[in-house]
Design a protein around this motif. Sequence first.
Motif: not given
Length: 84
Positions: A2, A6-7, A9-14, A17
Amino acid sequence: MANHKSALKRIRQNEVRKVRNRYYHKTARTAIKVLRNEENKTSATEQLSKVIALLDKLAKKNIIHKNKAANLKSKLTKHVNKLA
């Protein structure tokens, strides 16, 4: 890889979760297994209410499908009612 902040961060959040959801799912499967192996009706009845609450929470969070939760609750309730 990425390129945007923001991408990343999205990877970390995924990932966070995914680990959390896997933990909840495994915990529920273990609780169901313990309930199915229970021989005593009184303790099984107490465990049933906790397992049902757990399944409802998982269905609400979309970790498991709501119909799967309903099917599991139905089967477990039948199992507990059959105990002597």
